[in-house]
Design a protein around this motif. Structure first.
Motif, PDB file in Angstrom:
ATOM      1  N   LEU A 246      29.672  30.272  39.074  1.00 37.27           N
ATOM      2  CA  LEU A 246      29.454  31.480  39.859  1.00 37.27           C
ATOM      3  C   LEU A 246      28.649  32.517  39.087  1.00 37.27           C
ATOM      4  CD1 LEU A 246      30.136  32.972  42.548  1.00 37.27           C
ATOM      5  CD2 LEU A 246      32.087  33.971  41.337  1.00 37.27           C
ATOM      6  N   ARG A 247      29.023  32.733  37.818  1.00 36.91           N
ATOM      7  CA  ARG A 247      28.349  33.800  37.073  1.00 36.91           C
ATOM      8  C   ARG A 247      26.969  33.401  36.570  1.00 36.91           C
ATOM      9  NH1 ARG A 247      29.059  33.163  31.447  1.00 36.91           N
ATOM     10  NH2 ARG A 247      30.654  31.658  30.826  1.00 36.91           N
ATOM     11  N   THR A 248      26.623  32.120  36.629  1.00 37.71           N
ATOM     12  CA  THR A 248      25.284  31.704  36.213  1.00 37.71           C
ATOM     13  C   THR A 248      24.308  31.603  37.387  1.00 37.71           C
ATOM     14  OG1 THR A 248      26.012  29.383  36.307  1.00 37.71           O
ATOM     15  CG2 THR A 248      26.078  30.474  34.161  1.00 37.71           C
ATOM     16  N   LEU A 249      24.802  31.843  38.615  1.00 38.61           N
ATOM     17  CA  LEU A 249      23.922  31.824  39.778  1.00 38.61           C
ATOM     18  C   LEU A 249      23.279  33.198  39.973  1.00 38.61           C
ATOM     19  CD1 LEU A 249      26.084  29.872  42.405  1.00 38.61           C
ATOM     20  CD2 LEU A 249      23.933  29.098  41.392  1.00 38.61           C
ATOM     21  N   ARG A 250      21.962  33.251  40.111  1.00 36.69           N
ATOM     22  CA  ARG A 250      21.295  34.523  40.352  1.00 36.69           C
ATOM     23  C   ARG A 250      21.711  35.126  41.688  1.00 36.69           C
ATOM     24  NH1 ARG A 250      15.033  33.393  39.420  1.00 36.69           N
ATOM     25  NH2 ARG A 250      15.671  31.433  40.394  1.00 36.69           N
ATOM     26  N   SER A 251      21.976  34.253  42.673  1.00 39.10           N
ATOM     27  CA  SER A 251      22.364  34.747  43.990  1.00 39.10           C
ATOM     28  C   SER A 251      23.662  35.535  43.935  1.00 39.10           C
ATOM     29  CB  SER A 251      22.508  33.583  44.973  1.00 39.10           C
ATOM     30  OG  SER A 251      23.482  32.649  44.521  1.00 39.10           O
TER      31      SER A 251
ATOM     32  N   LEU B   9      26.233  40.652  44.795  1.00 36.62           N
ATOM     33  CA  LEU B   9      27.121  41.688  44.278  1.00 36.62           C
ATOM     34  C   LEU B   9      26.382  43.012  44.109  1.00 36.62           C
ATOM     35  CD1 LEU B   9      29.253  39.814  41.578  1.00 36.62           C
ATOM     36  CD2 LEU B   9      30.123  40.979  43.610  1.00 36.62           C
ATOM     37  N   GLY B  10      25.186  42.936  43.522  1.00 34.92           N
ATOM     38  CA  GLY B  10      24.410  44.143  43.284  1.00 34.92           C
ATOM     39  C   GLY B  10      24.050  44.861  44.570  1.00 34.92           C
TER      40      GLY B  10
ATOM     41  N   LEU C 133      29.229  41.998  54.386  1.00 32.87           N
ATOM     42  CA  LEU C 133      28.198  40.986  54.630  1.00 32.87           C
ATOM     43  C   LEU C 133      27.585  40.421  53.344  1.00 32.87           C
ATOM     44  CD1 LEU C 133      26.254  42.094  57.821  1.00 32.87           C
ATOM     45  CD2 LEU C 133      27.698  40.086  57.502  1.00 32.87           C
ATOM     46  N   PRO C 134      27.154  41.270  52.384  1.00 30.87           N
ATOM     47  CA  PRO C 134      26.639  40.689  51.135  1.00 30.87           C
ATOM     48  C   PRO C 134      27.669  39.831  50.405  1.00 30.87           C
ATOM     49  CG  PRO C 134      26.022  43.000  51.300  1.00 30.87           C
ATOM     50  CD  PRO C 134      26.983  42.736  52.414  1.00 30.87           C
ATOM     51  N   PHE C 135      28.935  40.237  50.441  1.00 30.98           N
ATOM     52  CA  PHE C 135      29.961  39.447  49.774  1.00 30.98           C
ATOM     53  C   PHE C 135      30.205  38.133  50.519  1.00 30.98           C
ATOM     54  CE2 PHE C 135      30.508  43.365  47.628  1.00 30.98           C
ATOM     55  CZ  PHE C 135      31.203  43.111  46.459  1.00 30.98           C
ATOM     56  N   GLY C 136      30.166  38.188  51.840  1.00 27.78           N
ATOM     57  CA  GLY C 136      30.300  36.958  52.621  1.00 27.78           C
ATOM     58  C   GLY C 136      29.142  36.013  52.372  1.00 27.78           C
ATOM     59  N   MET C 137      27.952  36.567  52.233  1.00 27.75           N
ATOM     60  CA  MET C 137      26.783  35.741  51.917  1.00 27.75           C
ATOM     61  C   MET C 137      26.936  35.102  50.547  1.00 27.75           C
ATOM     62  SD  MET C 137      23.807  38.259  53.404  1.00 27.75           S
ATOM     63  CE  MET C 137      22.478  37.308  52.666  1.00 27.75           C
TER      64      MET C 137
ATOM     65  N   ALA D  94      35.454  39.265  44.575  1.00 22.89           N
ATOM     66  CA  ALA D  94      35.475  40.208  45.694  1.00 22.89           C
ATOM     67  C   ALA D  94      36.315  41.441  45.360  1.00 22.89           C
ATOM     68  CB  ALA D  94      36.013  39.526  46.950  1.00 22.89           C
ATOM     69  N   VAL D  95      37.480  41.213  44.754  1.00 24.06           N
ATOM     70  CA  VAL D  95      38.331  42.342  44.365  1.00 24.06           C
ATOM     71  C   VAL D  95      37.628  43.208  43.320  1.00 24.06           C
ATOM     72  CG1 VAL D  95      40.493  42.992  43.237  1.00 24.06           C
ATOM     73  CG2 VAL D  95      40.480  41.177  44.955  1.00 24.06           C
ATOM     74  N   ALA D  96      37.001  42.551  42.339  1.00 23.95           N
ATOM     75  CA  ALA D  96      36.277  43.300  41.307  1.00 23.95           C
ATOM     76  C   ALA D  96      35.146  44.111  41.928  1.00 23.95           C
ATOM     77  CB  ALA D  96      35.735  42.341  40.251  1.00 23.95           C
ATOM     78  N   GLY D  97      34.423  43.487  42.866  1.00 32.48           N
ATOM     79  CA  GLY D  97      33.333  44.200  43.532  1.00 32.48           C
ATOM     80  C   GLY D  97      33.828  45.390  44.326  1.00 32.48           C
TER      81      GLY D  97
END
Length: 242
Positions: free
Chosen positions: A11-16, A21-22, A69-73, A113-116
């Motif tokens: 997860l953390r190595t994916l740019r998406s 998140l950003g 929506l961004p988190f769902g994506m 998601a919680v962290a975000g």
């Protein structure tokens, strides 16, 4: 634990992941700042400290929910990309249990998601308290925990719904379209139907009720149940499909 660690690395190595998140955090923070500034500027001077504190919390979690929506994506892209690239085969060689892989992804994405949501809520809350300083807001008034739990659950549900749709549909674009339909299109369509009964079974209305943006049409426990069901039921369907 090894499956969870492996999924966290992926997860953390994916740019998406970082893009989703950003975008989610920055857009939600911008809307929170704008909304809080507009709403607090219109408050009656006689507002009490508890009322001011509750107003700040509600304003913040409106911003949090807008990031769904961004988190769902992010949830959808996490798994659909593996199916598209064929990486899912390597994942299943390392962990033959498809259910275990799905559970590990769900745990990692829920944590993200919680962290975000905290990255949105904490700065937003501090900013809101700064704007409302003249009202001397209390720390956490009665009802604030329901708003916080409802807004956070909405973000987790949207993320896990995206994951489930990615597994079921196995295509990032189609999964995202389905997510947008469930989160945005169907609620608007439900508004034109008599009684608005459709919205009682969609994730949006219960979340908005919990953060005090719409009238209560169901008990609080029912709103939480409906909202959680949109994470659990699609995950079960994804487990059968995986």
């Amino acid at each position: 634990m090894s499956s969870i660690a492996a999924e966290w690395i992926k997860l953390r190595t994916l740019r998406s992941t970082w893009w989703a998140l950003g975008v989610g955090v920055l857009v939600a923070l911008a809307l929170t700042v704008l909304g809080a500034s507009t709403v607090i500027a219109r408050w009656d001077p006689g507002r009490t400290g508890d009322q001011a504190a509750m107003g700040v919390v509600v304003a913040v979690y409106v911003g949090v929910v807008l990031a769904q929506l961004p988190f769902g994506m992010m949830g959808a892209m996490t798994i659909s990309g593996e199916y598209t690239s064929g990486m899912i085969d390597a994942t299943l060689v390392a962990t033959p249990s498809r259910g275990r892989v799905l559970a590990a992804k769900a745990v990692v994405l829920s944590g993200a998601a919680v962290a975000g949501s905290l990255l949105i809520a904490v700065p937003g809350y501090l900013y809101g308290r700064f704007l409302a300083a003249e009202f001397h807001p209390s720390l956490l008034p009665a009802g604030a925990l329901t708003v916080i739990a409802g807004g956070t659950l909405m973000i987790v549900v949207a993320t896990l719904l995206g994951l489930s749709l990615g597994v079921i549909l196995r295509n990032g674009a189609v999964a995202t379209a389905a997510l947008v339909t469930i989160v945005l299109v169907l609620p608007f369509a439900g508004l034109v139907l008599p009684g608005g009964w459709v919205n009682r079974f969609l994730p949006g209305y219960p979340a908005l009720q919990l953060i005090e943006q719409v009238p209560d049409i169901m008990p609080t426990w029912a709103a939480f149940t409906v909202l959680a069901g949109w994470a659990v039921v699609p995950l079960l369907a994804a487990w059968r499909r995986a």
